[in-house]
Enzyme design. Structure first.
Site, PDB file in Angstrom:
ATOM      1  N   ARG A  15      70.632 -62.259  81.718  1.00 48.91           N
ATOM      2  CA  ARG A  15      71.778 -61.349  81.852  1.00 48.91           C
ATOM      3  C   ARG A  15      72.106 -60.577  80.582  1.00 48.91           C
ATOM      4  NH1 ARG A  15      76.298 -65.013  84.227  1.00 48.91           N
ATOM      5  NH2 ARG A  15      74.969 -66.686  83.457  1.00 48.91           N
ATOM      6  N   ASN A 226      76.494 -65.343  77.913  1.00 54.08           N
ATOM      7  CA  ASN A 226      75.503 -64.988  78.935  1.00 54.08           C
ATOM      8  C   ASN A 226      75.262 -63.492  79.004  1.00 54.08           C
ATOM      9  OD1 ASN A 226      75.126 -67.666  79.857  1.00 54.08           O
ATOM     10  ND2 ASN A 226      77.055 -67.524  80.974  1.00 54.08           N
ATOM     11  N   TYR A 364      72.504 -39.180  39.893  1.00 57.02           N
ATOM     12  CA  TYR A 364      71.561 -40.190  40.369  1.00 57.02           C
ATOM     13  C   TYR A 364      70.888 -40.861  39.190  1.00 57.02           C
ATOM     14  CZ  TYR A 364      67.335 -42.420  41.985  1.00 57.02           C
ATOM     15  OH  TYR A 364      66.351 -43.353  42.195  1.00 57.02           O
ATOM     16  N   ASN A 384      62.879 -39.763  38.207  1.00 58.65           N
ATOM     17  CA  ASN A 384      62.104 -40.986  37.941  1.00 58.65           C
ATOM     18  C   ASN A 384      60.801 -41.031  38.725  1.00 58.65           C
ATOM     19  OD1 ASN A 384      63.655 -41.207  40.305  1.00 58.65           O
ATOM     20  ND2 ASN A 384      63.490 -43.448  40.283  1.00 58.65           N
ATOM     21  N   TYR A 385      60.588 -40.066  39.595  1.00 59.23           N
ATOM     22  CA  TYR A 385      59.428 -40.107  40.493  1.00 59.23           C
ATOM     23  C   TYR A 385      58.638 -38.822  40.352  1.00 59.23           C
ATOM     24  CZ  TYR A 385      56.909 -40.872  44.923  1.00 59.23           C
ATOM     25  OH  TYR A 385      55.951 -41.064  45.884  1.00 59.23           O
ATOM     26  N   SER A 403      76.524 -32.071  31.319  1.00 63.23           N
ATOM     27  CA  SER A 403      76.493 -31.839  32.757  1.00 63.23           C
ATOM     28  C   SER A 403      75.160 -31.262  33.187  1.00 63.23           C
ATOM     29  CB  SER A 403      77.600 -30.856  33.150  1.00 63.23           C
ATOM     30  OG  SER A 403      78.847 -31.466  32.930  1.00 63.23           O
TER      31      SER A 403
HETATM   32 CA    CA Z   1      75.128 -71.376  81.121  1.00 61.21          CA
END
Ligand code: CA
Ligand code: UD1
Length: 447
Positions: A15, A226, A364, A384-385, A403
């Protein structure tokens, strides 16, 4: 006296209308079976035996090796299911506690009172019963004129008089083990083709033994899941139970219905949880923090007096007096030392920010190690990548990042260095040096 629990979890749970076995559906981050396991482990102080059947492999994989498993290949009834544990438990336990993988709300106190009652009882069986207005689906407890238990009658086999009985079999039993293993062999096949565990009551009575019924104080503990409607009800009750525990321990929860605290979480006193806060996994929150509104914290450690507003924190370490957000995102390996300020729209991954460092606006930082009292200007990004590999960035104490600086890793900035607004830093910067431009070059030595 050794007590071991047998947890029945072999059913499919049709069920639920799901490809996931019923007992693996989560409640507050844990499969529902986990609650039955942990509660019975706490009561028995022994490794529970879990009877698995439907999709046994997946159940084992998710639940792990902290329990013993026995396989019930065909679901031939609750009596047959308990009998599967005979080969691993015969002679190894004095009492057997039977519980169910789909009844997560049964409390430790309730199981303890059942076990204690059976230990003080002459007969071989104590059964946990509930008195309820809506008996549908449950086995009925049949007593004689003196009130002694005679039998448990399944609903499908009950007479009209028996159907009117309001005392119900919760399904939870404590048995004297020596008696149990032999008696299980004497259960006969029911008209429905199952071996009913409940038939043991009549078997004991026919042998002149007595069966004891222990009524549960709070019938709502006995909710068996159930359908997904029951799943939501049980989740709400578990949520309420956990929230109440923390409130009584000194945590303010402003709107408990919208705060979800998973069972592996701990929280210090005088912390305030604002609406729509989710504390997940293995998370620790210190004292006097303010968390939320609208915040998710997962598998993270937080010190005292921190504030986190409208943010998502995953796999992070946060020391004392840190403030985050609104709209901060800490990812795995983020470590903010004491007094760090992380303002709106910041993301930090696998990086250490030293004490007193400030990162006020949309930045970031990834794979970076940052000293103390550093100022990260608005819009700063660690590049970083490079498309293939991740590279580290190291920033010394008291650095000032202007900034919109791009820090192209791998990169080191020495103590007290500065970058001008919009700098694209591609080469290491020496201590106390100001760099500007694209790519950034040194224009002067600072004092
Ligand atoms: Ca039962
Ligand atoms: C059972 C009881 C009933 C009780 C009710 C409480 C019997 C015969 N009846 O009925 O008196 O009021 O629980 O919820 O015991 N299971 C197995 N293997 C099996 C059969 C069942 O592991 O072969 C597990 C199921 O996964 C489930 C639990 O046992 O978790 C109960 O089984 P279910 O078929 O739901 O029993 P009920 O008909 O509800």
């Amino acid at each position: 006296m050794k007590i071991t629990s047998v947890i029945l979890a072999a059913g499919k749970g049709t069920r639920m209308r799901s490809s996931l076995p019923k007992v693996l559906h989560p409640i507050l981050g844990q499969p529902m079976l986990w609650y039955a396991i942990e509660t019975s482990r706490a009561v028995t102080q022994a490794t529970p035996v879990v009877v698995v059947g439907y999709d046994a492999e997946q159940v084992r994989e998710v639940v792990g090796d902290d329990v013993r498993y026995v396989l019930q290949e065909e679901q031939l009834g609750t009596g047959h299911a308990v009998q599967r544990a005979d080969s691993v438990l015969r002679g190894k336990a004095d009492y057997i506690l039977v519980t169910y993988g789909d009844m997560p709300l049964v409390s430790e106190d309730t199981l303890k009172s059942l076990v204690n009652a059976q230990q003080a009882h002459d007969g071989p069986i104590s059964v946990l019963t509930a008195v309820a207005d809506d008996p549908r689906g449950f086995g009925r407890i049949v007593r004689d004129a003196d009130g002694d238990v005679l039998a448990i009658v399944e609903e499908a086999l009950a007479t009209p008089e028996q159907l009117a009985i309001r005392e119900l079999n919760t399904g939870v039993f404590c048995f004297t083990a020596d008696w149990l293993w032999d008696a299980l062999d004497r259960i006969e096949l029911s008209p429905k083709g199952e071996y009913y565990l409940t038939d043991l009551v009549e078997i004991a009575i026919s042998e002149g033994r007595s069966v004891q019924a222990i009524q549960v104080e709070d019938p709502s503990e006995m909710i068996g899941i159930n359908t997904r409607v029951h799943l939501a009800e049980a989740t709400a009750m578990m949520q309420q139970r956990i929230n109440q525990k923390w409130m009584l321990d000194g945590v303010t929860i402003q709107d408990p219905q919208t705060v979800y605290i998973e069972p592996g979480v701990t929280i210090g006193r005088d912390t305030v949880l604002a609406p729509n806060t989710h504390l997940r996994g293995e998370t620790h929150i210190g004292e006097a923090c303010i968390v939320g509104p609208n915040t998710i914290i997962q598998d993270s450690q937080m010190g005292n007096r921190c504030e986190v507003l409208n943010s998502v924190v995953e796999g992070a370490v946060i020391e004392d007096d840190v403030d985050i957000g609104p709209f901060g995102h800490l990812r795995k390996g983020a470590h903010l030392a004491s007094g760090v300020h992380m303002g709106n729209f910041g993301e930090v991954k696998n990086s250490y920010l030293g004490p007193g460092t400030k990162m006020g606006h949309f930045s970031y930082l990834g794979d970076a190690t940052i000293g103390s009292d550093v100022n990260i200007g608005a819009g700063t990004i660690t590049c970083n990548y490079d498309g293939v590999q991740k590279h580290p960035t190291e920033i010394g104490d008291e650095v000032f990042i202007g900034s919109d600086t791009m820090l192209v890793a791998p990169l080191k900035l020495g103590h007290g260095a500065r970058t001008g607004a919009g700098a694209v830093v591609t080469k290491d910067v020496k201590d106390k040096t100001l760099v500007v431009g694209m790519p950034a070059r040194a224009i002067r030595k600072l004092t």
